[in-house]
Structure formats: C-alpha cells, structure tokens
Enzyme design. Structure first.
Site, PDB file in Angstrom:
ATOM      1  N   LYS B  84       0.872  -1.160   0.185  1.00 50.59           N
ATOM      2  CA  LYS B  84       0.201   0.023   0.139  1.00 50.59           C
ATOM      3  C   LYS B  84       0.840   1.361   0.121  1.00 50.59           C
ATOM      4  O   LYS B  84       0.665   2.315  -0.634  1.00 50.59           O
ATOM      5  CB  LYS B  84      -0.832   0.158   1.004  1.00 50.59           C
ATOM      6  CG  LYS B  84      -2.166  -1.187   1.229  1.00 50.59           C
ATOM      7  CD  LYS B  84      -3.202  -0.775   2.168  1.00 50.59           C
ATOM      8  CE  LYS B  84      -2.444  -1.324   3.392  1.00 50.59           C
ATOM      9  NZ  LYS B  84      -2.275  -2.705   3.545  1.00 50.59           N
ATOM     10  N   CYS B 168     -12.586   1.099  16.598  1.00 46.28           N
ATOM     11  CA  CYS B 168     -11.325   0.274  16.259  1.00 46.28           C
ATOM     12  C   CYS B 168     -10.364   0.178  17.496  1.00 46.28           C
ATOM     13  O   CYS B 168      -9.694  -0.827  17.538  1.00 46.28           O
ATOM     14  CB  CYS B 168     -10.487   0.730  14.906  1.00 46.28           C
ATOM     15  SG  CYS B 168      -9.395   2.380  14.894  1.00 46.28           S
ATOM     16  N   MET B 169     -10.243   1.047  18.428  1.00 47.94           N
ATOM     17  CA  MET B 169      -9.405   0.890  19.560  1.00 47.94           C
ATOM     18  C   MET B 169      -9.807   1.446  20.787  1.00 47.94           C
ATOM     19  O   MET B 169      -9.135   1.633  21.805  1.00 47.94           O
ATOM     20  CB  MET B 169      -7.854   1.434  19.236  1.00 47.94           C
ATOM     21  CG  MET B 169      -7.730   2.503  18.139  1.00 47.94           C
ATOM     22  SD  MET B 169      -8.071   4.070  18.625  1.00 47.94           S
ATOM     23  CE  MET B 169      -8.818   4.837  19.851  1.00 47.94           C
ATOM     24  N   MET B 344      -7.446  -5.043  16.329  1.00 49.54           N
ATOM     25  CA  MET B 344      -8.806  -5.317  16.331  1.00 49.54           C
ATOM     26  C   MET B 344      -9.341  -6.522  17.023  1.00 49.54           C
ATOM     27  O   MET B 344     -10.425  -6.440  17.490  1.00 49.54           O
ATOM     28  CB  MET B 344      -9.210  -5.137  14.824  1.00 49.54           C
ATOM     29  CG  MET B 344      -9.147  -3.929  14.002  1.00 49.54           C
ATOM     30  SD  MET B 344      -9.558  -2.585  14.803  1.00 49.54           S
ATOM     31  CE  MET B 344      -8.029  -1.895  15.188  1.00 49.54           C
ATOM     32  N   GLY B 381      -5.097   0.842  13.676  1.00 54.51           N
ATOM     33  CA  GLY B 381      -5.215   0.797  12.230  1.00 54.51           C
ATOM     34  C   GLY B 381      -5.027   2.230  11.472  1.00 54.51           C
ATOM     35  O   GLY B 381      -4.981   1.829  10.311  1.00 54.51           O
ATOM     36  N   GLN B 382      -5.297   3.289  12.113  1.00 51.75           N
ATOM     37  CA  GLN B 382      -5.463   4.509  11.351  1.00 51.75           C
ATOM     38  C   GLN B 382      -4.119   5.289  11.455  1.00 51.75           C
ATOM     39  O   GLN B 382      -3.561   5.061  12.630  1.00 51.75           O
ATOM     40  CB  GLN B 382      -6.394   5.051  11.842  1.00 51.75           C
ATOM     41  CG  GLN B 382      -8.037   4.404  11.197  1.00 51.75           C
ATOM     42  CD  GLN B 382      -9.074   5.251  11.564  1.00 51.75           C
ATOM     43  OE1 GLN B 382      -9.504   5.896  10.737  1.00 51.75           O
ATOM     44  NE2 GLN B 382      -9.603   5.348  12.831  1.00 51.75           N
TER      45      GLN B 382
END
Lengths: 95, 802
Positions: B84, B168-169, B344, B381-382
C-alpha cells in the site's frame, strides 16, 4: 515503465538462497545490488506496476524468503498515460 | 545520463540504503529538496494509510506526485514500504475525485458554491445546536481534530463529537486508563528488535502492519531465533510465520489470559517483587460496575483466578491445556523477553476492555514489563488514531491532552487555554459513535435528538455495524441532515444531503501520531483538485460564519473569534477565507496552542519546528538543559521516562489507586452475546486485507491494488463447503438476524477459518458486510464487535470454477 527499488529478506538456508538467486539472475527485469545482513537490494523495471507486484508476490512465496519490501517507486508514466487518455485540455483541467 | 538511468540509480541507491541501515542511509538517501537533474522535488511525509507510521519521501514534478521512496532515515520503516505504501503516491489520482460542493435538491446532488455550503451548515447548527454531531476519524490530522474539538466543545458548548476510532481501538483506550490511569502504550516498536517471543493475540500484522512485522522477520533473516505464537480464530498470513498456532473459540482470549495467570500463581512463577512494589489488584463492582472498578486484595484476586485451570481453559477456549502451560511457562521465565501484540481482535470485542486488561495483567503479574522487547503493545489501524483521536481527544468524553469533560479541573484548564468564559465547556458527556448514529436514526419523538451529523475523513455508511439499522434508517426520516466531507464518492457521500470536496494527504499541511506515540509532520506539496479544500479550513469557515451571525460560542472571553489568528505584526489573518488560509501556517498555530494541554497527562510535545526537522518524535518530549528535545521510548521506566525519578525503577505516576501502582484486573470469562445456533449455525468474522485500506475508498481507486484484490469474498473451510454444496467461486448468501449479502466463496484462500466459521473483508462497498454484523458493544469502551456473530449460508449460484 515503472521503476522499483526493493529489498529482499533472504532465506537463511543455503539451498533456498541459491534457488532465489538463480531465479533472480535469469530475470532480465531485475538488477541485483548489494547484499548485507540477510538483505539484498535490487531494482526492477517492468511494463506495469502490476507486473512488478506480481513478481514480488512470486518472490515472496519462494521458500525461506522473509519478505520483499519495496523502497522506491517511480510512476511518472502513470500520469503520462492518464494525460494521453484524457487529452491535453482535460489533463490540465483539474489542476 | 538519461532520466531512466537516473531513476534506476535512485532506486538502487534507495534499496542499498535500506539494506545497509541508518548510517549508510545518511549518505545514500535522496536529498530532500529539488534535484537539478530531473526537476523532482522531494519532501518527507508519513504514509497516508495505517497506524505504523512509515515515513516516505514524496517526489513531485510539475505539481504532481511522480515517485515515492521509503524514508531510510525514518526509525519506523528504515526505508521499507508495504504494497500500500508503495502505491500511496497514486492515492490522490483516482478518476472521480470530488471537486465541488454538492447539495441534495429534489433527490439529486447538485453543485453549489462553497459560500452556499457554509451557509447551509451554519443554518443547520443554528436551528438546533444541541442536535448537531461532528463525526471524524483517526485520519483527521492533529490540527484538524484539534480544530473540530475546539469548535464543538469550546464553541458550541456540547460534547457531540466522536470518531471512528471508537470502532477500532476504544477498548485499548479504556483498558490503558483502567490499568495505568492514562491512555496509550508505554512501550514502543523498538521491542521488535529485542524480544525473544512475539505473541499475536487475534492479530495479523503480516497483512495489516506488514512493515512493522518485517522488522521481526528481518531478525530471522539475520539468523536470530525469535519465536512467534499466533493466537487466533483463523489461520492468516501471520500464522505462516508462526512456530505455534493456537486456534481459539471466539472469546477464548479471555480464558487464555486467565489460564496463564492461574498457572503463574499456582506454579509460583509470577514476579513477586514486581507485583509487591508496583501493582495493585482490581475488579468490577458487583452492582453498577465502572471503569474505575474497586480495589481487591491479592488473596481475593487469587481466589477468583483459581477456577481457570488449563483444563477449564481448554474447555472454554478450545486451546489445548498443554499450550496454556507452554504460554505460562514462557511468562514464568524472566530470562525471556516477550512482546504481546494486538489490534482489532481484542478491541472489537464485547468484552474488549476486559481482555485488554487481562493481557496487561499477564505482563504485570509475570514482570514482563518495561524492558526492551518485554511488554504489551497495542497497534492501531489508522495513521492518527493515537495522535488525533486519543491525544487531541476528539471523543465525546474527552478534552485535549488526555483530559476529561467530567473533570472540573480539566474543563477549567481548557477554558483558560482557550480564553473562554467560565462554564462554556459542558460537563455532559456527549453521544459516543453508536449512540450518535442510533439517535440520528430515530425521530425526535423516539429520542432521536441528533438531527445533523457532519462527517469528515471517514465512511460510516460502510463501516458502522448493523448498517441498515444504524445508518440507512436515518436516510428515510425527514429532517435528518447528513453532511460529508471527503475526497472520493463513498457510500456515505451518496447518502448525504451535503457533500464537501476535501483535500487529502500532501494536498495540505498535516501532522499524524502513530501507534508508538510518535508525532509526525509534513507540508503541503501539491494542490487539491478543483475546489477541494482542507477539512480544517472547512471547520474554521463554518465557525466564522456562525461568528459573523452572532453565535456567542464562536467568541472567546475577549470577544475575539474562536480561531483568532494573527500575523507576525499582530494583525488578524482571515484564515476563514480560503484564499488567505495559507498566509500563515495554521497547522503550526493550532499545534502550538494544543501543546499547552499536553503536560496535563505527561504527554508533552515539542515545538512544531522540532517535528519539521524530525521523522517523528515519541512523547513525552522534554527539553534538555542544552536546549535540545528528548523523546521517550518507554514510559514509567526509570532512565527512559523523564518523569520517573531516580531509584524508583518503575513509577505508574497516573495510577488510579493514587499510589504509583498499575492495576492487575480480574474479569471473568464471559461468552459472546450472539453464538451460532441451529438457525444461524456459523460464526462470522470480518476484517481487512493486505491490499486495501479500511473501506477501500482510496486503495480501490489504485488500479494495481484493485486488480490484485478486486472484490470481497467469503472464506470458508474446505469441509464445510461440500456440506453446503458450495464450490470455489460459487455465490453464497450470508445472512444474519440483521441483514444479508451475497459473496463469492473462496475455499483454502488466503485465510483459513476453522470449521463452522467464515470470514469476510469489509473493504468492498458493493458487498457491504456491515449489513450483517452485530451492533453489540463493550459496556465501557462502547466499541462494537465486528469479529463474531452468527450467520447462515446458502448457495445461490454456481461460479465459473464450478
């Protein structure tokens, strides 16, 4: 054509290393660079970016290869192709 | 030398630098600035995608990105990229960028001017300020999130702001607070170079954080012995690298952690000295439990873990008792260094806070804490879930720097720093994500108090669980108004009433904060297309419109605009006018203001200029006597953390028991809220794939990534498939009690779920698996569980392969 620099985390077992190097050396798209501390530098020139990522997927799946990690990606051809597709006036309209 | 040879030389130089390490990188790296040889200008930026925080160097020519290089000077990635990151330079160049504001009229989205768009938002807010919610994400830059927080909490006087990081967290956050009294990991990515054992708890870093994972694999390539233990509910790419794979039943992680604790006590292998000096014990109250819980003594705690024998844990988790003993044996050996990783799998869990607490507890109880390579590390994740959402506090209960709206001292401090009249900041916690969207989907008479939501940098139409209930329903209720700022059309923009075109990544200045407390900075390098504009400007422009209309909240105590900004001569700069927005560095101004909050919880940040020079710095960052700024690798550890005094060893200085101790929690095993039965006999787990980032809005527009993984699919076990009459490539209907979609079956695909279990990725907007998922959430973090619900399967069509 996209040009990519990458690093391969090499196998520790000699037969797997040998097989990997044989695979790389017979591929005209690949230029090998220095090797140190279990890592190998290489440059790949392919017709498309997809062809390059396919090659990396194939190399990653070889026995003992830890990972193939891209480090450099020139894709100026992408813009050239898009400009050609859009035509000279459209290519500039969004900039 | 022609351009092609030059590029090949640069590519080889970059690869050589990555092979040889930082010292050589200094000599070989592409120099930032403009190359006279090919006219390419190089600047640094963090990657746009995940929370690892890799740095790239971005090559720009003729105002377009033409090349990307992994930054060999960056400690996180040392020049390496994942697939990515390799393509990140193409992310802005999808063919369908949003370029004009669009307003829905008679069912159609039609172009309007920015001025009209700002008026529409101001009208909605003025009509019902309490009904306005702001919903952002861990993709907000730090200044964007800060401006949004200040606008809502300091300007509108509500706490109606939350972010998709809730999805997500949030469970990691509540657990860090419950265990250490303050959020975010104490350890850092340096652990990857020193650990002897890595335990992945429901985590697949080989696909989700591949560059980070490669740091560990790199050690193996150098011949080092590092053991990887993968605990999960399905085999993944990570499993392929693991020496031990422990397949657990959903929620089995709770039992496994309890089983390790049980054995550490029974075998006497826990770290008595560490526990006696640095730990206290805690459990939930029986009635009205809170995140604070109640203190219990060691003997009580021991009695509670007594029942979690290896055999009992095997029964609950499905993991053989011998493997539980193996894990306990590793934790009982202080000569080893053990890193626990999770993301996650442990967070999207209806007992997410509990399982996070228990894994921290395993490390604390065993003394595997606070040394390099030896501690619990949660991943995000971000790219700025930590830097923006957690640190700036774009959450309904939070204030910048780790403050809480429920704390009068924190509110008073914020009002002081923002020059607000006393009492401006509300003490009422706002609606969390699930509650905000629940209310948005209800009529006012049903309790639907939120009537307008402004979404920036996220795509809830695709990512909210049980989407027909929690997202689609609002679109059928008159008076509910959805505003969406984004860069591409998404399921959310298509459902919106007002769409605002946004600048992305290096089309604007920005700052991110990664998963190891590393704050990063970049400058704008290219122009956004058409009329797309910075999200931060959008917020400030709406604030100004309200100010001009006399909204009292948009004035500070001295009557000045909430985002009052001056030039070097003290003259106000009209940053609400986009033509003047870059007359000053708004990011720098907002960041310097935000810094004033960060000492509250010892999350100290350096001046903006330090981040311009660095490839990120890990907080707390403190100034040394010589005027240089020092980052921190390990918090609460003497010699590492500047706030821990000499001879303390470790000091948990935000301890919830006010005695510098961390809390070892007891939580019982509890089953999932929905389990397969005769009607819905399969487990469904959802997640991500290597090629696509989250809801795929960027990566699905990068042709090589889209071709590599063109659509979502259903993974199922090879022995389940024939019983369902399903072959590879067949179309299968996946149905839960909430919704259904049809997917193509992939047997023996990339991941391999066990019998009775299936997996579906969520990146594909055409195949919205969140119509099927469960909305149940953790009672403390309010984070929903996307990892387990009950579904049934039915073949609906033959595929080409059949």
């Amino acid at each position: 054509m996209p040009i990519t620099g990458a690093v391969i985390l090499l196998p520790t077992e000699e037969p797997a290393r040998r097989a990997l190097f044989e695979r790389l050396e017979r591929d005209p798209r690949v230029e090998l660079g220095i090797e140190a501390a279990g890592r190998l530098a290489l440059v790949v020139e392919t017709e498309t970016t997809r062809e390059c990522t396919n090659l990396f997927d194939e190399l990653s799946a070889l026995e003992g290869v830890g990972a193939v990690l891209p480090v450099f990606h020139d894709f100026s051809d992408f813009h050239d192709a898009r400009d050609a597709q859009a035509g000279p006036s459209d290519a500039r309209s969004e900039r | 030398m022609n351009r092609r040879d030059l590029l090949r030389g640069m590519a080889m130089s970059a690869a050589s630098a990555a092979v040889l390490g930082a010292a050589e990188a200094q000599r070989n790296v592409v120099q930032l600035g403009t190359s006279p040889r090919d006219g390419v200008s190089w600047q640094k930026a963090p990657c746009r995608f995940c929370g690892t925080g890799c740095h790239v160097q971005v090559g720009v020519r003729d105002r377009r990105i033409v090349a990307i290089q992994g930054d060999p000077l960056a400690a996180v990635n040392r020049g390496h990229l994942c697939v990515k990151g390799y393509h990140v330079g193409l992310a802005p160049y999808g063919p369908d960028r949003l370029t004009r504001p669009l307003l829905r009229r008679n069912g159609e989205l039609v172009p309007i001017t920015w001025d009209q768009a700002i008026d529409v938002i101001a009208d909605r807010i003025q009509a019902n300020p309490a009904g306005f919610g702001f919903y952002g994400s861990g993709q907000w830059t730090i200044p964007e999130g800060y401006a949004a927080t200040k606008f809502v909490k300091g300007g509108l006087g509500t706490n109606n702001i939350d972010a998709n990081a809730r999805l997500c967290m949030a469970s990691a956050v509540t657990s860090f607070i419950a265990t250490y009294g303050v959020d975010e990991p104490a350890s850092c990515f340096d652990d990857f170079e020193r650990c002897d054992v890595v335990i992945c708890w429901g985590n697949n870093p080989a696909e989700m954080h591949p560059v980070l994972f490669s740091r560990f694999i790199d050690r193996r390539s150098r011949g080092e012995q590092v053991t990887l233990i993968d605990i999960g509910t399905r085999r993944t790419r990570t499993t392929g690298y693991a020496q031990h794979y422990l397949e657990m039943k959903p929620h089995g992680d709770l039992a496994i952690a309890l089983g390790i604790m049980h054995l550490l006590i029974r075998e006497g292998t826990y770290d008595r000295n560490f526990v006696e000096r640095h730990c206290a014990f805690r459990a939930l109250q029986e009635a009205n439990p809170t995140l604070q819980g109640e203190a219990i003594d060691f003997e009580t705690w021991k009695r509670r873990v007594e029942e979690y024998t290896p055999e009992r844990v095997q029964e609950l988790s499905g993991v053989p008792a011998a493997e539980i003993r193996r894990l306990a044996g590793l934790f009982g050996n202080r000569d080893l260094r053990i890193t626990s990783l999770w993301c996650m799998g442990m967070n999207q869990h209806t007992r997410g806070t509990a399982v996070n607490n228990l894994v921290h507890g395993v490390h604390l109880l065993s003394g595997h804490w606070g040394r390099e390579g030896d501690g619990p590390t949660s991943l995000t994740g971000q790219p700025s879930a930590c830097g923006t959402v957690r640190e700036v506090g774009t959450l309904c209960h939070a204030l910048p720097g780790g403050g809480a709206v429920a704390n009068p001292a924190h509110r008073a401090a914020a009002e002081r720093l923002w020059s607000l009249p006393e009492g401006r900041i509300s003490d009422q916690i706002g609606p969390h994500t699930m509650e905000m969207f629940r209310q948005f989907g209800l009529r006012p008479e049903e309790g639907g108090n939120i009537d307008t939501i402004w979404v920036q940098v996220t795509n809830p139409g695709q990512t909210i669980p049980n989407a027909s209930e929690y997202f689609d329903r609002s679109r059928t209720i008159p008076g509910k108004f959805l505003i969406v700022s984004d860069v591409y059309p998404t399921l959310t923009t298509r459902a919106a009433d007002l769409v605002l075109p946004s600048a992305m990544w290096v089309e604007k200045n920005g700052m991110f904060g990664n998963s190891e407390r590393r704050t990063q900075q970049w400058f704008k390098m290219i122009d956004p297309p058409g009329e797309a504009r910075d999200d931060c400007w959008q917020t400030i422009a709406v604030a100004r419109r309200l100010f001009d209309r006399g909204h009292p909240g948009m004035r500070d105590a001295e009557g000045r605009f909430l985002f009052h900004t001056t030039d070097e001569r003290g003259r106000e700069v009209p940053i609400w006018d986009f033509r003047r927005y870059y007359d000053v560095n708004v990011d720098e101004r907002l960041f310097e203001e935000y810094r004033g909050f960060t000492a509250t919880k010892h999350k100290n940040l350096a001046p903006y200029r330090e981040y311009v020079a660095a490839r990120g710095l890990r907080w707390p960052v403190v100034e040394k006597p010589d005027g240089t700024w020092q980052e921190t690798r390990y918090r609460f550890v003497e010699g590492e953390d500047p706030f821990v005094p000499e001879s303390a060893g470790f000091q948990f200085y935000h301890s919830t028991s006010n005695d510098d101790r961390a809390q070892i929690w007891f939580h019982p095993y509890e089953p999932p809220p929905e389990v397969p039965d005769t009607e819905y006999p399969f487990w469904l787990c959802t997640g991500r794939v290597l090629e696509h980032w989250h809801s795929g809005t960027m990566t699905m527009r990068i042709p090589p990534l889209r071709r590599a993984m063109p659509q979502a699919y259903l993974e199922l076990h090879r022995e389940d498939a024939p019983q369902l009459g399903v072959a590879n490539g067949d179309r299968v209907r996946v149905e839960s009690r909430r919704g259904a979609i049809e997917l193509v079956a992939w047997i023996d695909g990339r991941g391999q779920p066990p019998r009775g279990s299936v997996f579906v990725p969520f990146f594909d907007e055409r195949l919205r698996i969140n119509l099927v998922t469960l909305h149940e959430y953790d009672p403390f973090s309010k984070q929903p569980d996307y990892k387990k619900c009950a579904v049934r399967l039915r073949r609906v069509g033959r595929g080409a392969a059949s």
